[in-house]
Design a protein around this motif. Structure first.
Motif, short mmCIF file in Angstrom:
data_model
loop_
_atom_site.label_atom_id
_atom_site.label_comp_id
_atom_site.label_asym_id
_atom_site.label_seq_id
_atom_site.Cartn_x
_atom_site.Cartn_y
_atom_site.Cartn_z
N ALA A 1 -21.61 -17.56 -34.20
CA ALA A 1 -20.43 -16.72 -33.94
C ALA A 1 -19.16 -17.54 -34.05
CB ALA A 1 -20.53 -16.05 -32.58
N VAL A 2 -19.13 -18.72 -33.42
CA VAL A 2 -17.93 -19.54 -33.50
C VAL A 2 -17.81 -20.22 -34.85
CG1 VAL A 2 -17.74 -19.88 -31.02
CG2 VAL A 2 -19.09 -21.50 -32.36
N GLY A 3 -18.94 -20.69 -35.39
CA GLY A 3 -18.88 -21.39 -36.66
C GLY A 3 -18.44 -20.51 -37.80
N ALA A 4 -19.01 -19.31 -37.87
CA ALA A 4 -18.65 -18.41 -38.96
C ALA A 4 -17.21 -17.92 -38.82
CB ALA A 4 -19.62 -17.23 -39.00
N THR A 5 -16.76 -17.71 -37.59
CA THR A 5 -15.37 -17.34 -37.38
C THR A 5 -14.44 -18.47 -37.83
OG1 THR A 5 -15.98 -15.96 -35.49
CG2 THR A 5 -13.67 -16.61 -35.67
N ALA A 6 -14.83 -19.71 -37.51
CA ALA A 6 -14.01 -20.85 -37.92
C ALA A 6 -13.90 -20.94 -39.43
CB ALA A 6 -14.61 -22.14 -37.35
N VAL A 7 -15.01 -20.78 -40.13
CA VAL A 7 -14.98 -20.80 -41.60
C VAL A 7 -14.05 -19.71 -42.13
CG1 VAL A 7 -16.33 -20.46 -43.70
CG2 VAL A 7 -17.26 -21.85 -41.84
N ALA B 1 -10.00 -26.91 -27.93
CA ALA B 1 -11.22 -27.25 -27.19
C ALA B 1 -12.13 -26.05 -26.98
CB ALA B 1 -10.86 -27.86 -25.84
N GLY B 2 -11.68 -24.86 -27.38
CA GLY B 2 -12.49 -23.66 -27.22
C GLY B 2 -13.62 -23.61 -28.23
N GLY B 3 -14.45 -22.58 -28.09
CA GLY B 3 -15.61 -22.47 -28.97
C GLY B 3 -15.23 -22.41 -30.44
N VAL B 4 -14.34 -21.49 -30.80
CA VAL B 4 -13.91 -21.38 -32.20
C VAL B 4 -13.01 -22.54 -32.57
CG1 VAL B 4 -12.64 -19.98 -33.86
CG2 VAL B 4 -14.15 -18.86 -32.21
N GLY B 5 -12.07 -22.87 -31.69
CA GLY B 5 -11.12 -23.93 -32.00
C GLY B 5 -11.79 -25.26 -32.28
N SER B 6 -12.78 -25.61 -31.48
CA SER B 6 -13.46 -26.90 -31.69
C SER B 6 -14.21 -26.93 -33.01
CB SER B 6 -14.41 -27.18 -30.53
OG SER B 6 -15.44 -26.19 -30.44
N MET B 7 -14.74 -25.78 -33.42
CA MET B 7 -15.42 -25.72 -34.71
C MET B 7 -14.40 -25.77 -35.86
SD MET B 7 -18.56 -25.79 -35.72
CE MET B 7 -19.43 -25.27 -34.23
N VAL B 8 -13.25 -25.12 -35.68
CA VAL B 8 -12.19 -25.20 -36.69
C VAL B 8 -11.79 -26.66 -36.92
CG1 VAL B 8 -9.76 -24.68 -37.16
CG2 VAL B 8 -11.26 -22.89 -36.29
N VAL B 9 -11.62 -27.41 -35.83
CA VAL B 9 -11.22 -28.80 -35.96
C VAL B 9 -12.25 -29.58 -36.78
CG1 VAL B 9 -10.83 -30.97 -34.73
CG2 VAL B 9 -9.88 -28.83 -33.83
#
Length: 313
Positions: free
Chosen positions: A128-134, A154-162
């Motif tokens: 969920a977070v990874g695909a949103t980040a992509v 530092a959030g779920g999506v934000g950390s994956m975006v980084v």
């Protein structure tokens, strides 16, 4: 028979209940999963809070978009994005709509293999977070040489975006609470604290502004700083759209965006490969029993350690 969490009404976590439900066998194209772990996301509580509407006819609501488990039964012709499915396969399922359960019937199309190297808890919190980040990175056309500002890094999506932005060759500045700065730094971003003077602190790092902004926090501070700092407003991206985001032309990703869930589905196999190889990490903050879903949602709304919340059946 399975146990599942439902929202009996619209409101706060007190409306959640654990109920017994019959689990049908798989229809053609479907599989039955014995669930090992379930990802918890802010979207889950927004759904029953009434943020997206409060139609009484939709009650009771099932919750949860992602889970990981073992295939227990296979319907005729059940095939996932990476090929046919078999009993005993360890898999990750996303996107779902009622993942808060110990046993699920899901479409084969939602199932991808879980790498043996990826623990259950991390697997359940990945897609969920990874695909949103992509989706956000593609929408903002983030690439090598870009200077990217990520709100709630530092959030779920934000950390994956980084993590994914760094792999694309971008330089990243991430807003976060001071207690999460070491974590944001470990992901490859330069952390900056929220609060008064945020724009000035970022200007020290980016005197000429930034190329792209990905806002996973929402709120007026993030909007105002983003609009002031970005050089090209077509590269303002948000996962938490509101009236002011629309006013300033932020581009919206995900189910509310113009392409719906398709970009996220396409991202699944690459994300699983990266996580299996250890190239991206899912940080798990806390785990809860499935029966404690209401407690998990209460805690998720409060300040907490960086990382995903996971339910364990």
């Amino acid at each position: 028979m399975s146990r599942r969490v439902i929202a009996r009404a619209y409101g706060g976590p007190e409306v959640l209940a654990v109920v017994d439900a019959e689990t049908a066998g798989p229809a053609p194209g479907e599989v039955v999963l014995e669930v090992r772990a379930i990802g918890v996301n802010p979207f889950d509580y927004k759904l029953y809070s009434g943020s997206f509407g409060a139609d009484p006819a939709a009650l009771p609501l099932g919750l949860g978009s992602e889970a990981a488990g073992v295939v227990a039964q296979v319907g005729d012709g059940a095939t996932g994005p990476m090929g046919p499915l078999s009993v005993g396969d360890e898999v990750i399922a996303y996107p779902l709509s009622e993942a808060y359960a110990d046993r699920l019937v899901v479409s084969g199309d939602s199932v991808v293999p879980k790498p043996a190297s990826l623990p259950w808890n991390e697997a359940a919190g990945l897609l969920a977070v990874g695909a949103t980040a992509v989706d956000t990175l593609d929408t903002g056309n983030v690439g090598s040489g870009d200077l990217l500002l990520v709100h709630a890094a530092a959030g779920g999506v934000g950390s994956m975006v980084v993590q994914l932005a760094r792999m694309r060759g971008a330089t990243v500045i991430g807003t976060a609470r001071p207690e999460n700065h070491d974590y944001v730094r470990s992901l490859g971003a330069t952390p900056v604290s929220y609060g008064d003077g945020l724009g000035d602190r970022i200007r020290v790092l980016a005197p000429d502004g930034v190329d792209v902004v990905i806002d996973t926090a929402g709120g007026d501070e993030a909007i105002d700083v983003s609009v002031d700092l970005v050089r090209d407003r077509s590269r303002l991206v948000t996962t938490v759209p509101g009236r002011r985001h629309a006013q300033f032309g932020f581009r919206i990703v995900g189910a509310m965006g113009p392409d719906g869930m398709e970009p996220r589905k396409r991202a699944r196999t690459a994300l699983v490969d990266l996580a299996g190889a250890g190239d991206i990490r899912v940080r798990v903050a806390r785990t809860y029993a499935l029966s404690d879903a209401a407690t998990a949602h209460t805690d998720l709304r409060k300040p907490h350690a960086a990382g995903k919340f996971i339910l364990l059946p």
